[in-house]
Write a protein that holds these residues in place. Sequence first.
Motif, short mmCIF file in Angstrom:
data_model
loop_
_atom_site.label_atom_id
_atom_site.label_comp_id
_atom_site.label_asym_id
_atom_site.label_seq_id
_atom_site.Cartn_x
_atom_site.Cartn_y
_atom_site.Cartn_z
N VAL A 112 -4.33 -7.25 18.81
CA VAL A 112 -4.19 -8.22 17.69
C VAL A 112 -4.80 -9.41 18.22
N LEU A 113 -6.19 -9.75 17.43
CA LEU A 113 -6.96 -11.14 17.80
C LEU A 113 -6.05 -12.14 17.04
N MET A 114 -5.67 -13.12 17.59
CA MET A 114 -4.96 -14.33 17.15
C MET A 114 -5.67 -15.61 17.19
N ASN A 115 -5.53 -16.27 15.93
CA ASN A 115 -6.32 -17.47 15.84
C ASN A 115 -5.63 -18.30 14.65
N MET A 116 -5.99 -19.56 14.55
CA MET A 116 -5.18 -20.40 13.77
C MET A 116 -5.34 -20.21 12.16
N GLY A 117 -6.68 -19.67 11.93
CA GLY A 117 -6.86 -19.67 10.66
C GLY A 117 -7.57 -20.96 9.83
N GLY A 118 -8.36 -20.88 8.65
CA GLY A 118 -8.65 -22.00 8.01
C GLY A 118 -8.72 -21.67 6.63
N PRO A 119 -8.79 -22.82 5.72
CA PRO A 119 -8.88 -22.58 4.37
C PRO A 119 -10.00 -21.87 4.04
N ASP A 120 -10.10 -20.81 2.93
CA ASP A 120 -11.16 -20.11 2.56
C ASP A 120 -11.59 -20.67 1.30
N SER A 121 -11.08 -21.83 0.60
CA SER A 121 -11.56 -22.19 -0.61
C SER A 121 -10.88 -23.44 -0.43
N LEU A 122 -11.59 -24.53 -1.40
CA LEU A 122 -11.03 -26.18 -1.54
C LEU A 122 -9.68 -25.79 -1.98
N GLU A 123 -8.95 -24.77 -2.78
CA GLU A 123 -7.81 -24.77 -3.45
C GLU A 123 -6.72 -24.58 -2.26
N ALA A 124 -7.29 -23.64 -1.12
CA ALA A 124 -6.46 -23.35 -0.09
C ALA A 124 -6.21 -24.50 1.08
N ILE A 125 -6.78 -25.61 1.01
CA ILE A 125 -6.73 -26.58 1.75
C ILE A 125 -5.48 -27.06 1.95
N GLN A 126 -4.74 -27.49 0.85
CA GLN A 126 -3.36 -28.07 0.97
C GLN A 126 -2.29 -26.78 1.54
N PRO A 127 -2.33 -25.76 1.13
CA PRO A 127 -1.39 -24.82 1.38
C PRO A 127 -1.44 -24.47 2.98
N PHE A 128 -2.75 -24.45 3.24
CA PHE A 128 -3.16 -24.13 4.84
C PHE A 128 -2.51 -25.42 5.56
#
Length: 321
Positions: free
Chosen positions: A7-23
Motif C-alpha cells: 500500500v503506497l500511502m500519500n496525502m492526495g490532492g484535488p483532481d478538479s477545481l470542484e474537489a478543492i473544498q472537500p479535499f
Amino acid sequence: MAKTGVVLMNMGGPDSLEAIQPFLYNLFSDHDIIRIPRLIQKPVAYLISKIRAEKTKEYYIHMGGKSPQKEQTLKQAEELQKVLGDDYVVTVAMRYWHPFTEEAVETLIKNNVQQIILLPLYPHYSKTTTGSSFKEFYRVYNKKGLKIPVKEIKSYHNHPLFIQAWVEKIKAQLGEEYRDYFLLFSAHSLPEKIIKEGDPYKSQIEESVRLIMEHFPENKYALAYQSKVSPVKWLQPFTDEKIVELAEKGIKKLAVIPISFVSEHSETLYELDIAYKKLANDKGITYYKRIETLKNSPVYITLLKELVSLGGNFEGRVLQT
C-alpha cells in the motif's frame, strides 16, 4: 499463489477545481494535523475549507486546474508493480482524496493477499503524515474485520538510495555548474508543539540534509520550512524569509530542493515555482532553480522495491548497498 499487498500511502490532492473544498475539509477534519477541539472540529473544518478553497483556487488554476499528485503516485505504483512482479499487488491509499484508503483495502481483499506492507511516500516520519495514514488504514482494516498480517515501513530518510536519488537529481538539473549554487532545502513545516512532543520529523529532515550535503562539500546550504497553515508557532526559518535573507547577503544563484516531497503539488508547483521564484527574482537573485521531486526516478523506484523486499524491517537505519 500467495500474494503480498503493498500500500503506497500519500496525502492526495484535488483532481478538479470542484474537489478543492472537500479535499481541504477532509484535511482540516484530521485531528492529527489540526488540533481543533473534537466537538467543533468538523464545523470549523467546513468553515476553514470554504474560505481557503477560494484563496487556493488560484493556485490550482495556475497548475492546470488540479493537483498532479494522483497521476504521479499511480505512476510510482505502476513502476513499482513492474519491478516487484506478479507475487505482489501494489495499490494506492490517499489520505484526503481519491483513491481513499478504503478503496485500496478493497483492492487487496479482491486479490486475496496473504500479507500487507504499508509503504508511505513520506520519507520522514511524522504523526501528522505517516502516523495519520497508518491510523486511517487500521480504522478501515478493523471495520472490515480483517486478520491479514500487516508490516509497516515507518521512514527511510537516511537510506543510501534515498540520498543517492536526491544527489543525482540535484547534479542532473544544475549541470556542471552545480558548485556555484547555494542549496536551500525546503521541507513542509509542522507546529513546534508536535516536535516538542517527540515527533522525529525535524531531526530526520536534518539528517537527510546532512547526508546529501556530504556529496556537495563545496556548496553552502540552509534548511527552511514552508506551508504554514494555522496561527500557532511552526518550525522556522520560513522558506520565503530565508530567500529574502540570502538575497540580502548577495546570493545570485539559488537552487531550492523540496526535500520532504516525492511528488509535485501546490507546495512545489505554485508556492516554490511561482510565488517564491518571483520573490527571489524581485530581491535580486538572478538564477533561481527548483529541483523537481523524485517522482518515479529509477533510483527512487529501486529504493521502494528494496524497502518492500525487507518486509517492513527498515526503520531508518543506514543500510549498506
